[in-house]
Design a protein around this motif. Sequence first.
Motif, PDB file in Angstrom:
ATOM      1  N   GLY A  92      20.942   3.118   1.599  1.00 23.91           N
ATOM      2  CA  GLY A  92      21.224   3.893   2.794  1.00 23.91           C
ATOM      3  C   GLY A  92      22.702   4.175   2.920  1.00 23.91           C
ATOM      4  N   GLY A  93      23.003   5.244   3.557  1.00 20.30           N
ATOM      5  CA  GLY A  93      24.363   5.699   3.780  1.00 20.30           C
ATOM      6  C   GLY A  93      24.253   6.860   4.746  1.00 20.30           C
ATOM      7  N   LEU A  94      24.735   8.023   4.336  1.00 21.64           N
ATOM      8  CA  LEU A  94      24.515   9.230   5.135  1.00 21.64           C
ATOM      9  C   LEU A  94      23.014   9.498   5.224  1.00 21.64           C
ATOM     10  N   GLY A  95      22.309   9.288   4.105  1.00 24.81           N
ATOM     11  CA  GLY A  95      20.858   9.424   4.056  1.00 24.81           C
ATOM     12  C   GLY A  95      20.207   8.054   4.117  1.00 24.81           C
ATOM     13  N   PRO A  96      18.912   8.008   4.382  1.00 23.54           N
ATOM     14  CA  PRO A  96      18.214   6.721   4.493  1.00 23.54           C
ATOM     15  C   PRO A  96      18.070   6.015   3.144  1.00 23.54           C
ATOM     16  N   SER A  97      17.672   4.778   3.191  1.00 20.71           N
ATOM     17  CA  SER A  97      17.441   3.978   1.997  1.00 20.71           C
ATOM     18  C   SER A  97      16.353   4.608   1.121  1.00 20.71           C
ATOM     19  N   LEU A  98      16.576   4.544  -0.181  1.00 19.23           N
ATOM     20  CA  LEU A  98      15.574   4.992  -1.141  1.00 19.23           C
ATOM     21  C   LEU A  98      14.999   3.810  -1.925  1.00 19.23           C
ATOM     22  N   MET A  99      15.198   2.610  -1.407  1.00 20.33           N
ATOM     23  CA  MET A  99      14.655   1.422  -2.049  1.00 20.33           C
ATOM     24  C   MET A  99      13.129   1.412  -1.855  1.00 20.33           C
ATOM     25  N   PRO A 100      12.391   0.827  -2.813  1.00 19.46           N
ATOM     26  CA  PRO A 100      10.924   0.848  -2.747  1.00 19.46           C
ATOM     27  C   PRO A 100      10.344   0.346  -1.427  1.00 19.46           C
ATOM     28  N   ASP A 101      10.929  -0.696  -0.848  1.00 20.14           N
ATOM     29  CA  ASP A 101      10.378  -1.204   0.420  1.00 20.14           C
ATOM     30  C   ASP A 101      10.541  -0.183   1.537  1.00 20.14           C
ATOM     31  N   ALA A 102      11.632   0.573   1.520  1.00 25.72           N
ATOM     32  CA  ALA A 102      11.851   1.597   2.546  1.00 25.72           C
ATOM     33  C   ALA A 102      10.933   2.805   2.339  1.00 25.72           C
ATOM     34  N   LEU A 103      10.522   3.033   1.090  1.00 23.42           N
ATOM     35  CA  LEU A 103       9.657   4.175   0.780  1.00 23.42           C
ATOM     36  C   LEU A 103       8.178   3.831   0.840  1.00 23.42           C
ATOM     37  N   ALA A 104       7.858   2.551   1.000  1.00 20.17           N
ATOM     38  CA  ALA A 104       6.473   2.084   0.934  1.00 20.17           C
ATOM     39  C   ALA A 104       5.547   2.826   1.893  1.00 20.17           C
ATOM     40  N   GLY A 105       5.998   3.151   3.063  1.00 18.95           N
ATOM     41  CA  GLY A 105       5.157   3.835   4.044  1.00 18.95           C
ATOM     42  C   GLY A 105       5.190   5.354   3.940  1.00 18.95           C
ATOM     43  N   LYS A 106       5.902   5.864   2.946  1.00 13.64           N
ATOM     44  CA  LYS A 106       6.048   7.316   2.780  1.00 13.64           C
ATOM     45  C   LYS A 106       5.171   7.774   1.617  1.00 13.64           C
ATOM     46  N   SER A 107       4.461   8.862   1.824  1.00 16.62           N
ATOM     47  CA  SER A 107       3.590   9.382   0.763  1.00 16.62           C
ATOM     48  C   SER A 107       4.406  10.094  -0.311  1.00 16.62           C
ATOM     49  N   ASP A 108       3.841  10.187  -1.498  1.00 21.94           N
ATOM     50  CA  ASP A 108       4.483  10.942  -2.571  1.00 21.94           C
ATOM     51  C   ASP A 108       4.664  12.401  -2.166  1.00 21.94           C
ATOM     52  N   THR A 109       3.707  12.932  -1.409  1.00 23.54           N
ATOM     53  CA  THR A 109       3.789  14.321  -0.947  1.00 23.54           C
ATOM     54  C   THR A 109       4.998  14.520  -0.039  1.00 23.54           C
ATOM     55  N   LEU A 110       5.240  13.587   0.853  1.00 23.28           N
ATOM     56  CA  LEU A 110       6.392  13.665   1.749  1.00 23.28           C
ATOM     57  C   LEU A 110       7.696  13.607   0.951  1.00 23.28           C
ATOM     58  N   LEU A 111       7.775  12.674  -0.010  1.00 27.34           N
ATOM     59  CA  LEU A 111       8.984  12.548  -0.823  1.00 27.34           C
ATOM     60  C   LEU A 111       9.199  13.794  -1.666  1.00 27.34           C
ATOM     61  N   PHE A 112       8.129  14.302  -2.274  1.00 27.83           N
ATOM     62  CA  PHE A 112       8.207  15.527  -3.076  1.00 27.83           C
ATOM     63  C   PHE A 112       8.751  16.671  -2.224  1.00 27.83           C
ATOM     64  N   ASP A 113       8.189  16.836  -1.035  1.00 24.97           N
ATOM     65  CA  ASP A 113       8.608  17.920  -0.143  1.00 24.97           C
ATOM     66  C   ASP A 113      10.063  17.767   0.280  1.00 24.97           C
ATOM     67  N   ALA A 114      10.499  16.551   0.566  1.00 24.94           N
ATOM     68  CA  ALA A 114      11.888  16.319   0.982  1.00 24.94           C
ATOM     69  C   ALA A 114      12.856  16.694  -0.136  1.00 24.94           C
ATOM     70  N   ILE A 115      12.516  16.349  -1.370  1.00 22.45           N
ATOM     71  CA  ILE A 115      13.390  16.684  -2.495  1.00 22.45           C
ATOM     72  C   ILE A 115      13.339  18.187  -2.768  1.00 22.45           C
ATOM     73  N   ARG A 116      12.166  18.732  -2.783  1.00 22.90           N
ATOM     74  CA  ARG A 116      12.008  20.152  -3.137  1.00 22.90           C
ATOM     75  C   ARG A 116      12.599  21.076  -2.080  1.00 22.90           C
ATOM     76  N   ASN A 117      12.337  20.788  -0.824  1.00 30.13           N
ATOM     77  CA  ASN A 117      12.694  21.725   0.245  1.00 30.13           C
ATOM     78  C   ASN A 117      13.821  21.255   1.149  1.00 30.13           C
ATOM     79  N   GLY A 118      14.292  20.025   0.959  1.00 31.34           N
ATOM     80  CA  GLY A 118      15.308  19.491   1.860  1.00 31.34           C
ATOM     81  C   GLY A 118      14.682  19.049   3.169  1.00 31.34           C
ATOM     82  N   ARG A 119      15.534  18.603   4.081  1.00 35.64           N
ATOM     83  CA  ARG A 119      15.062  18.144   5.393  1.00 35.64           C
ATOM     84  C   ARG A 119      15.846  18.890   6.468  1.00 35.64           C
ATOM     85  N   ALA A 120      15.155  19.718   7.219  1.00 40.61           N
ATOM     86  CA  ALA A 120      15.793  20.501   8.279  1.00 40.61           C
ATOM     87  C   ALA A 120      16.484  19.581   9.280  1.00 40.61           C
TER      88      ALA A 120
END
Length: 99
Positions: free
Chosen positions: A45-73
Motif C-alpha cells: 500500500g501507498g498511494l494505491g491500496p495493498s496488492l498483497m494476496p491477503d488484501a486481494l483475497a476478497g476481490k474477484s479476478d474480474t474486478l482486478l482485471f477491470d481495474a488494471i485494464r480500465n483504471g479506477r475512476a
Amino acid sequence: MRFAWLLGVFCFGVCADEPGTARQQELENMLKHDCGSCHGLPPKGGLGPSLMPDALAGKSDTLLFDAIRNGRAGTAMPSWRPFLNDAEIRWMVGRLRQR
C-alpha cells in the motif's frame, strides 16, 4: 480419438494465451516498478491500496482485471489498456495472487 482435434483447439486457445518468457519478465518488471511506484515496494500500500494476496483475497479476478485494464475512476489508477493486452492482464492478476 474423434474429439482429439477439439482438445487441440482448446489447448491452443488456453496455452497460446499466456505471454512468452521474455514478456513475462517484462510484466514482472512492470509489477515491481510501475505498480510498485504507487502500491509500494513490497506492494503493501501507498498511494494505491495493498496488492498483497491477503488484501486481494476478497476481490474477484474480474474486478482486478477491470481495474488494471480500465483504471479506477476518481483515483490515480490509470488504464493500462494501451500497454497490456487481455492475456497479459490475466497473467498479471494470476501473478498477484501468487505473491
